[in-house]
Design a protein around this motif. Structure first.
Motif, PDB file in Angstrom:
ATOM      1  N   PHE A 167      61.293  35.682  37.342  1.00  0.00           N
ATOM      2  CA  PHE A 167      59.897  35.913  37.743  1.00  0.00           C
ATOM      3  C   PHE A 167      59.272  36.996  36.861  1.00  0.00           C
ATOM      4  O   PHE A 167      59.857  38.060  36.669  1.00  0.00           O
ATOM      5  N   PRO A 168      58.076  36.724  36.305  1.00  0.00           N
ATOM      6  CA  PRO A 168      57.482  37.709  35.390  1.00  0.00           C
ATOM      7  C   PRO A 168      57.190  39.052  36.068  1.00  0.00           C
ATOM      8  O   PRO A 168      56.448  39.115  37.041  1.00  0.00           O
ATOM      9  N   GLU A 169      57.788  40.091  35.524  1.00  0.00           N
ATOM     10  CA  GLU A 169      57.635  41.447  36.059  1.00  0.00           C
ATOM     11  C   GLU A 169      56.162  41.855  36.114  1.00  0.00           C
ATOM     12  O   GLU A 169      55.716  42.519  37.062  1.00  0.00           O
ATOM     13  N   VAL A 170      55.391  41.404  35.108  1.00  0.00           N
ATOM     14  CA  VAL A 170      53.980  41.799  35.046  1.00  0.00           C
ATOM     15  C   VAL A 170      53.210  41.303  36.265  1.00  0.00           C
ATOM     16  O   VAL A 170      52.298  41.984  36.756  1.00  0.00           O
ATOM     17  N   GLU A 171      53.598  40.141  36.792  1.00  0.00           N
ATOM     18  CA  GLU A 171      52.907  39.616  37.976  1.00  0.00           C
ATOM     19  C   GLU A 171      53.238  40.448  39.216  1.00  0.00           C
ATOM     20  O   GLU A 171      52.386  40.659  40.079  1.00  0.00           O
ATOM     21  N   LEU A 172      54.478  40.903  39.297  1.00  0.00           N
ATOM     22  CA  LEU A 172      54.842  41.755  40.427  1.00  0.00           C
ATOM     23  C   LEU A 172      54.087  43.078  40.353  1.00  0.00           C
ATOM     24  O   LEU A 172      53.593  43.592  41.355  1.00  0.00           O
ATOM     25  N   GLN A 173      53.988  43.593  39.120  1.00  0.00           N
ATOM     26  CA  GLN A 173      53.256  44.859  38.936  1.00  0.00           C
ATOM     27  C   GLN A 173      51.801  44.714  39.355  1.00  0.00           C
ATOM     28  O   GLN A 173      51.232  45.570  40.022  1.00  0.00           O
ATOM     29  N   ARG A 174      51.203  43.577  38.969  1.00  0.00           N
ATOM     30  CA  ARG A 174      49.791  43.350  39.288  1.00  0.00           C
ATOM     31  C   ARG A 174      49.581  43.253  40.804  1.00  0.00           C
ATOM     32  O   ARG A 174      48.617  43.776  41.341  1.00  0.00           O
ATOM     33  N   LEU A 175      50.525  42.566  41.466  1.00  0.00           N
ATOM     34  CA  LEU A 175      50.444  42.475  42.925  1.00  0.00           C
ATOM     35  C   LEU A 175      50.516  43.868  43.546  1.00  0.00           C
ATOM     36  O   LEU A 175      49.748  44.215  44.440  1.00  0.00           O
ATOM     37  N   ALA A 176      51.448  44.666  43.042  1.00  0.00           N
ATOM     38  CA  ALA A 176      51.627  46.013  43.578  1.00  0.00           C
ATOM     39  C   ALA A 176      50.381  46.865  43.343  1.00  0.00           C
ATOM     40  O   ALA A 176      49.931  47.584  44.231  1.00  0.00           O
ATOM     41  N   GLU A 177      49.800  46.733  42.145  1.00  0.00           N
ATOM     42  CA  GLU A 177      48.589  47.514  41.829  1.00  0.00           C
ATOM     43  C   GLU A 177      47.428  47.158  42.755  1.00  0.00           C
ATOM     44  O   GLU A 177      46.578  47.974  43.056  1.00  0.00           O
ATOM     45  N   ARG A 178      47.396  45.897  43.183  1.00  0.00           N
ATOM     46  CA  ARG A 178      46.311  45.484  44.089  1.00  0.00           C
ATOM     47  C   ARG A 178      46.494  46.013  45.494  1.00  0.00           C
ATOM     48  O   ARG A 178      45.590  45.932  46.316  1.00  0.00           O
ATOM     49  N   GLY A 179      47.722  46.431  45.823  1.00  0.00           N
ATOM     50  CA  GLY A 179      47.960  46.925  47.178  1.00  0.00           C
ATOM     51  C   GLY A 179      48.901  46.049  47.978  1.00  0.00           C
ATOM     52  O   GLY A 179      48.928  46.121  49.201  1.00  0.00           O
ATOM     53  N   GLY A 221      47.936  37.465  49.629  1.00  0.00           N
ATOM     54  CA  GLY A 221      47.892  38.866  49.190  1.00  0.00           C
ATOM     55  C   GLY A 221      46.679  39.165  48.323  1.00  0.00           C
ATOM     56  O   GLY A 221      46.008  40.186  48.516  1.00  0.00           O
ATOM     57  N   TYR A 222      46.379  38.275  47.385  1.00  0.00           N
ATOM     58  CA  TYR A 222      45.219  38.504  46.513  1.00  0.00           C
ATOM     59  C   TYR A 222      43.926  38.542  47.306  1.00  0.00           C
ATOM     60  O   TYR A 222      43.028  39.331  47.013  1.00  0.00           O
ATOM     61  N   ALA A 223      43.817  37.683  48.323  1.00  0.00           N
ATOM     62  CA  ALA A 223      42.577  37.666  49.114  1.00  0.00           C
ATOM     63  C   ALA A 223      42.516  38.850  50.075  1.00  0.00           C
ATOM     64  O   ALA A 223      41.497  39.549  50.146  1.00  0.00           O
ATOM     65  N   ALA A 224      43.597  39.101  50.791  1.00  0.00           N
ATOM     66  CA  ALA A 224      43.564  40.133  51.836  1.00  0.00           C
ATOM     67  C   ALA A 224      43.368  41.522  51.257  1.00  0.00           C
ATOM     68  O   ALA A 224      42.699  42.372  51.856  1.00  0.00           O
ATOM     69  N   THR A 225      43.934  41.784  50.073  1.00  0.00           N
ATOM     70  CA  THR A 225      43.849  43.132  49.511  1.00  0.00           C
ATOM     71  C   THR A 225      42.446  43.478  49.001  1.00  0.00           C
ATOM     72  O   THR A 225      42.204  44.620  48.609  1.00  0.00           O
ATOM     73  N   VAL A 226      41.535  42.524  49.028  1.00  0.00           N
ATOM     74  CA  VAL A 226      40.129  42.884  48.799  1.00  0.00           C
ATOM     75  C   VAL A 226      39.716  43.905  49.878  1.00  0.00           C
ATOM     76  O   VAL A 226      38.909  44.791  49.634  1.00  0.00           O
ATOM     77  N   PHE A 227      40.327  43.778  51.063  1.00  0.00           N
ATOM     78  CA  PHE A 227      39.958  44.621  52.205  1.00  0.00           C
ATOM     79  C   PHE A 227      41.009  45.628  52.635  1.00  0.00           C
ATOM     80  O   PHE A 227      40.694  46.680  53.162  1.00  0.00           O
ATOM     81  N   HIS A 228      42.292  45.263  52.497  1.00  0.00           N
ATOM     82  CA  HIS A 228      43.326  46.057  53.184  1.00  0.00           C
ATOM     83  C   HIS A 228      44.678  45.840  52.501  1.00  0.00           C
ATOM     84  O   HIS A 228      44.974  44.721  52.076  1.00  0.00           O
ATOM     85  N   PRO A 229      45.529  46.876  52.438  1.00  0.00           N
ATOM     86  CA  PRO A 229      46.867  46.680  51.850  1.00  0.00           C
ATOM     87  C   PRO A 229      47.697  45.662  52.646  1.00  0.00           C
ATOM     88  O   PRO A 229      47.455  45.458  53.837  1.00  0.00           O
ATOM     89  N   SER A 261      45.144  29.159  39.608  1.00  0.00           N
ATOM     90  CA  SER A 261      45.992  30.251  40.087  1.00  0.00           C
ATOM     91  C   SER A 261      45.137  31.305  40.814  1.00  0.00           C
ATOM     92  O   SER A 261      44.209  30.951  41.545  1.00  0.00           O
ATOM     93  N   VAL A 262      45.403  32.579  40.592  1.00  0.00           N
ATOM     94  CA  VAL A 262      44.650  33.646  41.285  1.00  0.00           C
ATOM     95  C   VAL A 262      43.571  34.229  40.381  1.00  0.00           C
ATOM     96  O   VAL A 262      43.020  35.301  40.667  1.00  0.00           O
ATOM     97  N   GLU A 263      43.256  33.523  39.289  1.00  0.00           N
ATOM     98  CA  GLU A 263      42.398  34.094  38.232  1.00  0.00           C
ATOM     99  C   GLU A 263      41.076  34.648  38.747  1.00  0.00           C
ATOM    100  O   GLU A 263      40.619  35.704  38.305  1.00  0.00           O
ATOM    101  N   ALA A 316      50.935  25.728  33.736  1.00  0.00           N
ATOM    102  CA  ALA A 316      52.382  25.589  33.925  1.00  0.00           C
ATOM    103  C   ALA A 316      52.975  26.948  34.250  1.00  0.00           C
ATOM    104  O   ALA A 316      52.631  27.951  33.615  1.00  0.00           O
ATOM    105  N   ASP A 317      53.835  26.964  35.276  1.00  0.00           N
ATOM    106  CA  ASP A 317      54.515  28.201  35.692  1.00  0.00           C
ATOM    107  C   ASP A 317      53.539  29.360  35.870  1.00  0.00           C
ATOM    108  O   ASP A 317      53.812  30.496  35.461  1.00  0.00           O
ATOM    109  N   ALA A 318      52.405  29.061  36.495  1.00  0.00           N
ATOM    110  CA  ALA A 318      51.417  30.119  36.771  1.00  0.00           C
ATOM    111  C   ALA A 318      51.699  30.717  38.148  1.00  0.00           C
ATOM    112  O   ALA A 318      52.346  30.079  38.991  1.00  0.00           O
ATOM    113  N   LEU A 319      51.191  31.906  38.363  1.00  0.00           N
ATOM    114  CA  LEU A 319      51.420  32.586  39.633  1.00  0.00           C
ATOM    115  C   LEU A 319      50.858  31.762  40.787  1.00  0.00           C
ATOM    116  O   LEU A 319      49.711  31.307  40.747  1.00  0.00           O
TER     117      LEU A 319
END
Ligand code: AMP
Length: 309
Positions: free
Chosen positions: A52-64, A33-41, A274-276, A22-25
């Motif tokens: 929207f959970p701030e922690v999810e935005l942070q995680r996205l940003a950390e991945r690129g 974004g999760y898939a593409a950043t394996v290779f490229h920002p 989700s993106v787990e 429920a209410d997962a990313l």
């Protein structure tokens, strides 16, 4: 090569025979974004609400994932609720709540406008066009859509098709768009209406890339455990475009490799909710699975004989 995506950044509630959340990313831009950043920002364009959970935005940003193009506005984030059948082939949308997406006007930061690769994730084609209007000289524009837009915004979608290089849809969407039940004839119909390439995804049966040179097929990776098919298509697009961005090579031979990276990304997406799964793997696991595809389809034509009696 700058890689831009526009799409939903969502909170998903999903039920499959193997569990629920429920209410997962979720959201098309998120899986991409999760898939593409394996290779490229990735440069992301979208909108989220103040819930929207701030922690999810942070995680996205950390991945690129660059979030300079993601607006945060007062209101509810986009929410989607879906339920899958036992064989995971069909899903029912139980609820779609646009929230802050309803008034979304995409505005690209200046630095985004020179992106060379663009993925227009599944949103209103009018918004996809608005994004495209703001990009200066892209080398490759790919686009996804869905049954809802094919039915309700057909005219705008047809205008958009004239301006893109590659349409990525699933088989049901290709049939609906073309009015032809045969996916290869549907692909030809699409190629006659703008794009020079089309990818038709067929879930567990793989995906085909069709262009004027012919047809290339990539199977789906044989998985013994699938928990949640949500986002497979967007992850496919992310793996595909991420590889192109990293290599900077848009030749046909490299598009075939990109198909394999797309299928690889889709296979990881469905293994968990989700993106787990993307949190567990890096480029090494990703590349190892991509390489394993070659064994799935390779066979030696020597010794086949000519069977002419
Ligand atoms: P896929 O399984 O590849 O079709 O992508 C599923 C994702 O698309 C989910 O995470 C949803 O949040 C998102 N989604 C579902 N419906 C829509 C819609 N109408 N507009 C934008 N995103 C959507």
């Amino acid at each position: 090569m700058g890689l831009l995506v526009v799409g939903s950044i969502a909170l998903d509630s999903v039920e499959t025979p193997f569990g629920s959340n429920a209410d997962a990313l979720g959201g098309s831009a998120t899986f991409f974004g999760y898939a593409a950043t394996v290779f490229h920002p990735v440069l992301a364009v979208g909108v989220v609400g103040d819930d929207f959970p701030e922690v999810e935005l942070q995680r996205l940003a950390e991945r690129g994932v660059d979030l300079a193009g993601v607006e945060r506005v007062a209101g509810e984030s986009f929410r989607w609720k879906g339920k899958y059948s036992y064989d995971l082939r069909n899903r029912e949308t139980l609820d779609t709540r646009l929230g802050v997406f309803a008034d979304f006007e995409p505005r690209l930061p200046d630095a985004y406008r020179d992106a060379k690769l663009v993925f227009l994730g599944n949103i209103d084609p009018a918004l996809q066009l608005k994004v495209l209007d703001q990009v200066r000289r892209p080398d490759l524009v790919a686009c996804d859509t869905m049954n809802y837009w094919i039915q309700s915004e057909r005219e705008t979608l047809m205008a958009l098709l004239e301006r893109i290089d590659l349409l990525m849809v699933n088989d049901a969407e290709a049939r609906q768009l073309s009015g032809d039940w045969n996916v290869y004839r549907a692909a030809r119909w699409i190629l006659q209406h703008g794009p020079r390439m089309v990818i038709i995804k067929q879930g567990e049966y793989g995906a085909v890339l069709v262009d004027e040179t012919g047809i290339f097929y990539v199977p789906a990776f044989p998985l013994e455990e699938i928990r949640d098919p949500t986002g497979a298509g967007d992850a496919f697009a992310g793996g595909f475009m991420g590889h192109l961005a990293r290599s900077g090579d848009l030749t046909h031979a490299n598009l075939r490799r990109a198909m394999v990276f797309g299928a690889t990304a889709g296979s990881f997406a469905v293994e968990r909710f989700s993106v787990e799964r993307f949190l567990e793997i890096g480029v090494a696991e990703f590349t190892a699975r991509a390489r394993a595809f070659s064994d799935l389809v390779h066979f030696d034509t020597d010794g086949m004989g000519d069977h002419d009696g």
